[in-house]
Design a protein around this motif. Structure first.
Motif, PDB file in Angstrom:
ATOM      1  N   ASP A 120       0.809  -1.217   0.000  1.00 32.61           N
ATOM      2  CA  ASP A 120       0.000   0.000   0.000  1.00 32.61           C
ATOM      3  C   ASP A 120       0.845   1.271   0.000  1.00 32.61           C
ATOM      4  OD1 ASP A 120      -2.226  -1.550   0.019  1.00 32.61           O
ATOM      5  OD2 ASP A 120      -2.531  -1.463   2.180  1.00 32.61           O
ATOM      6  N   THR A 121       2.020   1.216   0.584  1.00 32.35           N
ATOM      7  CA  THR A 121       2.878   2.404   0.665  1.00 32.35           C
ATOM      8  C   THR A 121       4.299   2.039   0.291  1.00 32.35           C
ATOM      9  OG1 THR A 121       3.291   1.990   3.006  1.00 32.35           O
ATOM     10  CG2 THR A 121       1.469   3.486   2.456  1.00 32.35           C
ATOM     11  N   GLY A 122       4.998   2.983  -0.276  1.00 35.62           N
ATOM     12  CA  GLY A 122       6.364   2.748  -0.697  1.00 35.62           C
ATOM     13  C   GLY A 122       7.297   3.842  -0.215  1.00 35.62           C
ATOM     14  N   PRO A 123       8.420   4.040  -0.898  1.00 31.06           N
ATOM     15  CA  PRO A 123       9.409   5.029  -0.477  1.00 31.06           C
ATOM     16  C   PRO A 123       8.946   6.456  -0.772  1.00 31.06           C
ATOM     17  CG  PRO A 123      10.039   4.058  -2.573  1.00 31.06           C
ATOM     18  CD  PRO A 123       8.828   3.297  -2.094  1.00 31.06           C
ATOM     19  N   THR A 124       9.653   7.407  -0.174  1.00 31.63           N
ATOM     20  CA  THR A 124       9.354   8.823  -0.401  1.00 31.63           C
ATOM     21  C   THR A 124      10.394   9.435  -1.334  1.00 31.63           C
ATOM     22  OG1 THR A 124      10.617   9.454   1.566  1.00 31.63           O
ATOM     23  CG2 THR A 124       8.246   9.082   1.838  1.00 31.63           C
ATOM     24  N   PHE A 125      10.012  10.525  -1.955  1.00 35.81           N
ATOM     25  CA  PHE A 125      10.939  11.298  -2.785  1.00 35.81           C
ATOM     26  C   PHE A 125      10.463  12.749  -2.794  1.00 35.81           C
ATOM     27  CE2 PHE A 125       7.553   9.829  -5.535  1.00 35.81           C
ATOM     28  CZ  PHE A 125       7.224  10.938  -6.305  1.00 35.81           C
ATOM     29  N   VAL A 126      11.369  13.656  -3.147  1.00 34.50           N
ATOM     30  CA  VAL A 126      11.025  15.076  -3.240  1.00 34.50           C
ATOM     31  C   VAL A 126      10.831  15.427  -4.713  1.00 34.50           C
ATOM     32  CG1 VAL A 126      11.730  17.445  -2.748  1.00 34.50           C
ATOM     33  CG2 VAL A 126      12.352  15.592  -1.171  1.00 34.50           C
ATOM     34  N   ARG A 127       9.731  16.086  -4.985  1.00 33.48           N
ATOM     35  CA  ARG A 127       9.470  16.561  -6.342  1.00 33.48           C
ATOM     36  C   ARG A 127       9.791  18.056  -6.362  1.00 33.48           C
ATOM     37  NH1 ARG A 127       3.749  16.124  -9.792  1.00 33.48           N
ATOM     38  NH2 ARG A 127       4.710  16.208 -11.878  1.00 33.48           N
ATOM     39  N   TRP A 128      10.947  18.422  -6.910  1.00 31.86           N
ATOM     40  CA  TRP A 128      11.405  19.805  -6.925  1.00 31.86           C
ATOM     41  C   TRP A 128      10.718  20.577  -8.046  1.00 31.86           C
ATOM     42  CZ3 TRP A 128      13.820  20.762  -2.606  1.00 31.86           C
ATOM     43  CH2 TRP A 128      14.573  19.762  -1.988  1.00 31.86           C
ATOM     44  N   GLY A 129      10.156  21.741  -7.658  1.00 32.09           N
ATOM     45  CA  GLY A 129       9.508  22.588  -8.644  1.00 32.09           C
ATOM     46  C   GLY A 129       8.005  22.369  -8.751  1.00 32.09           C
ATOM     47  N   THR A 136       0.965   8.204  -9.309  1.00 31.60           N
ATOM     48  CA  THR A 136       1.485   6.957  -8.748  1.00 31.60           C
ATOM     49  C   THR A 136       1.913   7.106  -7.294  1.00 31.60           C
ATOM     50  OG1 THR A 136       3.615   7.554  -9.713  1.00 31.60           O
ATOM     51  CG2 THR A 136       2.240   6.006 -10.949  1.00 31.60           C
ATOM     52  N   SER A 137       1.687   8.289  -6.698  1.00 28.73           N
ATOM     53  CA  SER A 137       2.107   8.527  -5.317  1.00 28.73           C
ATOM     54  C   SER A 137       1.096   9.430  -4.625  1.00 28.73           C
ATOM     55  CB  SER A 137       3.510   9.155  -5.277  1.00 28.73           C
ATOM     56  OG  SER A 137       3.504  10.391  -5.967  1.00 28.73           O
ATOM     57  N   ILE A 138       1.278   9.596  -3.307  1.00 27.48           N
ATOM     58  CA  ILE A 138       0.403  10.457  -2.522  1.00 27.48           C
ATOM     59  C   ILE A 138       1.226  11.573  -1.892  1.00 27.48           C
ATOM     60  CG2 ILE A 138      -1.315   8.667  -2.052  1.00 27.48           C
ATOM     61  CD1 ILE A 138       0.007   8.204   0.630  1.00 27.48           C
ATOM     62  N   LEU A 139       0.576  12.706  -1.658  1.00 25.57           N
ATOM     63  CA  LEU A 139       1.260  13.873  -1.102  1.00 25.57           C
ATOM     64  C   LEU A 139       1.438  13.702   0.407  1.00 25.57           C
ATOM     65  CD1 LEU A 139       2.339  16.796  -1.598  1.00 25.57           C
ATOM     66  CD2 LEU A 139       0.033  17.595  -0.986  1.00 25.57           C
ATOM     67  N   VAL A 140       2.683  13.838   0.871  1.00 30.52           N
ATOM     68  CA  VAL A 140       2.967  13.871   2.304  1.00 30.52           C
ATOM     69  C   VAL A 140       2.842  15.306   2.809  1.00 30.52           C
ATOM     70  CG1 VAL A 140       4.651  13.365   4.106  1.00 30.52           C
ATOM     71  CG2 VAL A 140       4.481  11.870   2.099  1.00 30.52           C
ATOM     72  N   TYR A 141       3.547  16.211   2.156  1.00 33.65           N
ATOM     73  CA  TYR A 141       3.377  17.646   2.425  1.00 33.65           C
ATOM     74  C   TYR A 141       3.994  18.426   1.271  1.00 33.65           C
ATOM     75  CZ  TYR A 141       8.321  18.110   3.897  1.00 33.65           C
ATOM     76  OH  TYR A 141       9.686  18.132   3.942  1.00 33.65           O
ATOM     77  N   LYS A 142       3.652  19.693   1.183  1.00 34.26           N
ATOM     78  CA  LYS A 142       4.230  20.587   0.182  1.00 34.26           C
ATOM     79  C   LYS A 142       4.831  21.789   0.885  1.00 34.26           C
ATOM     80  CE  LYS A 142      -0.239  22.833  -0.675  1.00 34.26           C
ATOM     81  NZ  LYS A 142      -1.227  23.257  -1.692  1.00 34.26           N
ATOM     82  N   GLN A 205       4.951  10.095  -1.343  1.00 34.02           N
ATOM     83  CA  GLN A 205       5.162   8.693  -0.998  1.00 34.02           C
ATOM     84  C   GLN A 205       4.491   7.826  -2.047  1.00 34.02           C
ATOM     85  OE1 GLN A 205       3.357   7.126   2.633  1.00 34.02           O
ATOM     86  NE2 GLN A 205       5.181   5.891   2.981  1.00 34.02           N
ATOM     87  N   THR A 206       5.256   6.894  -2.587  1.00 38.51           N
ATOM     88  CA  THR A 206       4.718   6.036  -3.642  1.00 38.51           C
ATOM     89  C   THR A 206       3.745   5.017  -3.058  1.00 38.51           C
ATOM     90  OG1 THR A 206       6.507   4.428  -3.446  1.00 38.51           O
ATOM     91  CG2 THR A 206       6.836   6.274  -4.962  1.00 38.51           C
ATOM     92  N   LYS A 207       2.861   4.523  -3.898  1.00 42.23           N
ATOM     93  CA  LYS A 207       1.866   3.543  -3.469  1.00 42.23           C
ATOM     94  C   LYS A 207       2.419   2.123  -3.476  1.00 42.23           C
ATOM     95  CE  LYS A 207      -1.927   6.385  -5.228  1.00 42.23           C
ATOM     96  NZ  LYS A 207      -3.046   6.468  -6.192  1.00 42.23           N
ATOM     97  N   THR A 208       3.509   1.908  -4.202  1.00 41.90           N
ATOM     98  CA  THR A 208       4.125   0.587  -4.276  1.00 41.90           C
ATOM     99  C   THR A 208       5.632   0.738  -4.251  1.00 41.90           C
ATOM    100  OG1 THR A 208       4.133   0.631  -6.705  1.00 41.90           O
ATOM    101  CG2 THR A 208       2.226  -0.407  -5.616  1.00 41.90           C
TER     102      THR A 208
END
Length: 296
Positions: A120-129, A136-142, A205-208
């Motif tokens: 249900d949940t996977g790793p996190t990453f930062v989307r710059w810009g 394919t992912s859910i927002l943790v925070y902006k 955070q990715t869903k898989t």
């Protein structure tokens, strides 16, 4: 008189001899009857003796049968006790197996929950810009891209994504401070009218999957990896004193509303390839490097 006496005496003698004869004959008959009765009694006695012997033989055989049955019953009782012990042992084994099965079931349920949580949940990453996340992912925070000032010699290299709604502690420092500045695009190559605009960011955070990676110089992910977003490689200016790092700036950038003033801070410039130790072919001199963020 003598003749009469003689006659009477003769009669008496005759009577006596006659009576004796009759008595003897009667005794003979009685003796015969007694012998016949004795014969009957002996015969019945023999029959009774035979019956007694038959009964004794029957009782003996029945006794032997009863003895054998008792032995069989005793042996059966021994077998029953042995079977009872075996049953108790089997019940103990079954109980132990049941407990192990229950424990294994609980462990499997926990592992399935872990697997499900990983699914249900996977790793996190930062989307710059950007202030949003791909589908394919859910927002943790902006928030806001930030870092050290580009002119500070002791500046840190990395970019950080500060949230829009900070929370504060109760301590106040006085001297020997480090700083976090907002970040600006320093080139319109990142997007139309991007120069001097403030840079947003989002943590997703990715869903898989369980791994995430930023791959420079690619517009698609390698086989088996899922694309989260793509864009262009950005970093600080090569001649500025502050340290810097490479980040992947989304190809469809957004800007922080009202952040168009040139206040500097941490700056992002396009990264281009330089031939030499870097092989040109396949790389091209001064060509902007692309990038992708992938998960698996």
């Amino acid at each position: 008189m003598d003749t009469i006496r003689q006659c009477i005496a003769g009669l008496l003698v005759a009577f006596v001899f006659g009576a004796a004869y009759v008595f003897e004959a009667r005794l003979s008959d009685i003796y015969k009857e007694i012998n016949e009765e004795l014969s009957i009694v002996r015969l019945k006695n023999k029959e009774l003796q035979t019956k007694v012997e038959t009964l004794e033989e029957f009782e003996k055989k029945r006794g032997e049968k009863l003895t054998k049955r008792v032995e069989v019953v005793e042996k059966s009782l021994d077998n029953v006790e042995e079977y009872r012990q075996k049953v108790n042992l089997i019940q103990t084994s079954v109980s132990s197996i049941k407990n192990n099965v229950n424990k294994n079931h609980e462990n499997l349920e926990q592992q399935l929950k872990k697997i499900k949580s990983l699914q249900d949940t996977g790793p996190t990453f930062v989307r710059w810009g950007r202030t949003d996340c791909p589908g394919t992912s859910i927002l943790v925070y902006k928030g806001y891209a930030a870092g050290s000032h580009y002119l500070h010699k002791g500046g840190v290299s990395n970019f950080i994504c500060l949230p829009e709604e900070p929370q504060w502690g109760d301590r106040t420092p006085t001297v020997h401070l480090a700083f976090a500045y907002g970040t600006e695009y320093e080139s319109n190559m990142f997007g139309e009218n991007a120069h001097q605009q403030d840079v947003p960011c989002s943590v997703c955070q990715t869903k898989t999957g369980i791994n995430s990676i930023m791959i420079p110089g690619r517009t698609v992910c390698y086989d088996g990896w899922t694309l989260q977003y793509k864009g262009y490689l950005g970093a600080g200016y090569h001649d500025h004193p502050s340290a810097t790092e490479y980040i992947c700036v989304d190809e469809n950038i957004q800007s922080v509303p009202g952040g168009f003033e040139n206040k500097d801070g941490k700056l992002i410039y396009p990264v281009v390839a330089k031939c030499g130790a870097l092989r040109c072919s396949p790389y091209i001199e001064n060509k902007p490097l692309t990038c992708v963020v992938c998960t698996k």
